[in-house]
Design a protein around this motif. Structure first.
Motif, PDB file in Angstrom:
ATOM      1  N   GLU A 385       0.830  -1.205   0.000  1.00  0.00           N
ATOM      2  CA  GLU A 385       0.000   0.000   0.000  1.00  0.00           C
ATOM      3  C   GLU A 385       0.866   1.258   0.000  1.00  0.00           C
ATOM      4  OE1 GLU A 385      -2.966   0.078   3.008  1.00  0.00           O
ATOM      5  OE2 GLU A 385      -4.135  -1.528   2.086  1.00  0.00           O
ATOM      6  N   HIS A 388       2.012   1.830  -3.329  1.00  0.00           N
ATOM      7  CA  HIS A 388       0.903   1.841  -4.278  1.00  0.00           C
ATOM      8  C   HIS A 388       1.015   0.706  -5.309  1.00  0.00           C
ATOM      9  CE1 HIS A 388      -0.161   5.584  -2.423  1.00  0.00           C
ATOM     10  NE2 HIS A 388       0.986   6.133  -2.772  1.00  0.00           N
ATOM     11  N   TYR A 411      -4.447   3.596 -11.063  1.00  0.00           N
ATOM     12  CA  TYR A 411      -5.753   2.994 -10.779  1.00  0.00           C
ATOM     13  C   TYR A 411      -6.468   2.596 -12.065  1.00  0.00           C
ATOM     14  CZ  TYR A 411     -10.425   2.347  -8.812  1.00  0.00           C
ATOM     15  OH  TYR A 411     -11.631   1.825  -8.448  1.00  0.00           O
ATOM     16  N   ARG A 419      -8.399  -4.397  -8.308  1.00  0.00           N
ATOM     17  CA  ARG A 419      -9.022  -3.360  -7.481  1.00  0.00           C
ATOM     18  C   ARG A 419      -9.782  -3.972  -6.310  1.00  0.00           C
ATOM     19  NH1 ARG A 419     -11.568   0.446 -12.342  1.00  0.00           N
ATOM     20  NH2 ARG A 419      -9.548   1.031 -13.283  1.00  0.00           N
ATOM     21  N   ALA A 422      -7.262  -5.332  -3.710  1.00  0.00           N
ATOM     22  CA  ALA A 422      -6.623  -4.250  -2.956  1.00  0.00           C
ATOM     23  C   ALA A 422      -7.572  -3.670  -1.915  1.00  0.00           C
ATOM     24  CB  ALA A 422      -6.146  -3.163  -3.910  1.00  0.00           C
ATOM     25  N   ARG A 443      -9.026   5.808  -1.007  1.00  0.00           N
ATOM     26  CA  ARG A 443      -8.476   6.724  -2.021  1.00  0.00           C
ATOM     27  C   ARG A 443      -6.980   6.921  -1.804  1.00  0.00           C
ATOM     28  NH1 ARG A 443     -10.115  11.640  -1.210  1.00  0.00           N
ATOM     29  NH2 ARG A 443     -11.925  11.305   0.150  1.00  0.00           N
ATOM     30  N   ARG A 445      -4.990   4.848  -0.352  1.00  0.00           N
ATOM     31  CA  ARG A 445      -4.313   3.592  -0.699  1.00  0.00           C
ATOM     32  C   ARG A 445      -3.992   3.538  -2.188  1.00  0.00           C
ATOM     33  NH1 ARG A 445      -2.482  -0.010  -3.185  1.00  0.00           N
ATOM     34  NH2 ARG A 445      -2.543  -2.245  -2.750  1.00  0.00           N
ATOM     35  N   PHE A 446      -4.911   4.050  -3.049  1.00  0.00           N
ATOM     36  CA  PHE A 446      -4.702   4.035  -4.504  1.00  0.00           C
ATOM     37  C   PHE A 446      -4.024   5.315  -5.010  1.00  0.00           C
ATOM     38  CE2 PHE A 446      -8.279   0.911  -4.333  1.00  0.00           C
ATOM     39  CZ  PHE A 446      -7.637  -0.138  -4.974  1.00  0.00           C
TER      40      PHE A 446
END
Length: 488
Positions: A385, A388, A411, A419, A422, A443, A445-446
């Motif tokens: 994380e 990313h 993303y 997705r 994750a 958000r 995290r991505f």
């Protein structure tokens, strides 16, 4: 299986000692001819099971000794040249035997006579099967092990009670031979033992850590645990030679074109050397941070270290034909070890720790190579994380476990499954920290800005529809909604 470097005179002495036994028995058979491959396979099953049942270190079958007089008469049998169809004898035997057996053919010239020794290790974890059936010895006779019999029950109890790590990898060694086989200098360094420690003191410490054991003869045996951790060369130990870590680097994203490979023949205690080699093979890029040029590797250090340690510790040693392997591609790195996960793969992060090999895990903890606290997956997910990366992908192909790390991607470039994975693992790691997941935390995290809230809302809805997460408090207002893993 790789061959151990046993001196010919050792084999000759062993054969002579076996020939001096009064009769054939449950763990010893002499043959002049009779090289029928099916008979050999049945005998391996029977001898391995009998050795386990009777607590013997090995069982043996010898060609070239008369079974009545025990005279050395020689044999024309050469196991290396025998073929069954188009296959070599040993390969054919291994394909028809269960994967919990180990054996080795050795040859010797005794008084001008060619002899062949088949050394067989005791059955581990369960009875050894030949073409799906278990065999046993009664005196000098081989017979099928009757299902449901008392002998079968006793054999199961014996094999289940065996701990692979504490079984002997090599036995009958002098103190000097122990020091030759094991990297005792590394052991002393890792456990902060004084270099002035005497031989007896060092041997005592090795024995207290169950890396060696003192035998009744006054000689020493190196355990599988000792070999796995501190072997100078794992090829010297037949029971664990196939457990050496293998690393393969491929050109591109396909396993068709390997560019280089390396097998680490030293023990698992030198994990940092393994990690250093692996990191040098990884894709990297240079970026400018302020006035400095910084090299960034594609995969985070902590996640790599935890995954290597996990695959070594949690592999299933009863699967004899496979070992831990790392495959490096341009866009991903795969960690594969024999043995499926002991817990549901969806609960790896939050379930209590459960080690398949407790002695190995305990030594690894003392070496500060793992924690035995169940935090390994927390670190792996958090490291992914932070950088990313897509979430670790966990699969269980056959009797193996495979974890794949994939390079960072925007993303928009992630697949739907990436997705979902994750988001699920983010919910798990947040739950482990007693912090429910939110749209904002996902958000982050991505690495998405506030304008990406609607995209994350759609992802959260998909996760709920797929029963991966749930709303923590259904009565909370829209601005305060929080999410938990589905099982919380």
């Amino acid at each position: 299986m790789e061959r151990v470097n046993t001196m010919p005179e050792d084999i000759i002495a062993l054969i002579a000692a076996l020939a001096n036994q009064e009769n054939e028995n449950e763990c010893l058979e002499f043959k002049h001819g009779n090289t029928d491959p099916n008979r050999i396979g049945r005998d391996i099953s029977a001898l391995a099971n009998s050795a386990a049942l009777l607590g013997h270190t090995f069982a043996y079958k010898i060609w070239g000794i008369d079974d009545s007089s025990h005279d050395f008469i020689g044999t024309s049998f050469n196991p290396k040249s025998v073929k069954v169809g188009n296959q070599e004898l040993e390969l054919w035997l291994r394909q028809h035997l269960s994967d919990n057996v180990e054996f080795r053919f050795e040859t010797a010239d005794v008084l001008g006579k060619n002899l062949v020794l088949l050394r067989i290790w005791p059955a581990q974890y369960r009875p050894v099967l030949w073409q799906g059936l278990a065999y046993i010895r009664t005196g000098s006779s081989t017979q099928e092990l009757r299902h449901g019999s008392r002998r079968e029950e006793e054999l199961w109890n014996r094999t289940r009670a065996e701990v692979f790590e504490l079984q002997h990898a090599l036995s009958g060694l002098t103190a000097e031979e122990v020091f030759v086989r094991l990297d005792v200098d590394w052991y002393q360094q890792e456990f902060n033992l004084p270099k002035t420690a005497s031989t007896d003191q060092t041997l005592h410490m090795l024995a207290s850590d169950q890396l060696i054991s003192l035998q009744d003869s006054g000689r020493y045996a190196i355990t599988n645990l000792g070999a796995l951790l501190f072997a100078r060369n794992l090829d010297s130990f037949p029971t664990v030679a196939r457990k050496a870590l293998r690393v393969i680097r491929y050109d591109g994203s396909s396993p068709i074109a390997p560019s280089r490979s390396k097998t680490f023949s030293f023990g698992y205690a030198e994990l940092d050397q393994m990690l250093e080699y692996i990191e040098a093979l990884l894709p990297e890029q240079e970026v400018i941070e302020g006035a400095r040029r910084v090299t960034l590797r594609a995969f985070p250090h902590t996640a790599l270290r935890e995954l290597i340690a996990n695959m070594l510790i949690h592999q299933d040693f009863s699967i004899t034909g496979a070992g831990p392997m790392i495959c490096i591609f341009n866009d991903r790195i795969e960690f594969t070890n024999p043995g499926r996960s002991l817990v549901d793969v969806a609960r790896l992060l939050n379930d209590p720790p459960h080690s398949r090999n407790e002695q190995l895990a305990a030594i690894y903890r003392r070496l500060h190579l793992c924690e035995e606290a169940g935090s390994g997956w927390d670190k792996i997910v958090l490291d992914c994380e932070r950088c990313h990366l897509p979430a670790p992908q966990v699969e269980e192909p056959g009797d193996n476990m495979r974890v794949t790390l994939t390079q960072a991607a925007a993303y928009r470039d992630l697949t739907r499954q990436q997705r979902l994975d994750a988001a699920y693992w983010h919910a798990c790691v947040q739950y482990a920290q007693r912090i429910p997941m939110t749209n904002a935390s996902l958000r982050e995290r991505f690495d998405l800005p506030a304008s990406g809230a609607s995209q994350i809302s759609r992802l959260i809805k998909n996760c709920i529809d797929d029963h991966l997460i749930k709303i923590a408090d259904p009565d909370a207002g829209k601005r305060y909604v929080r999410y938990l893993p589905y099982w919380a």
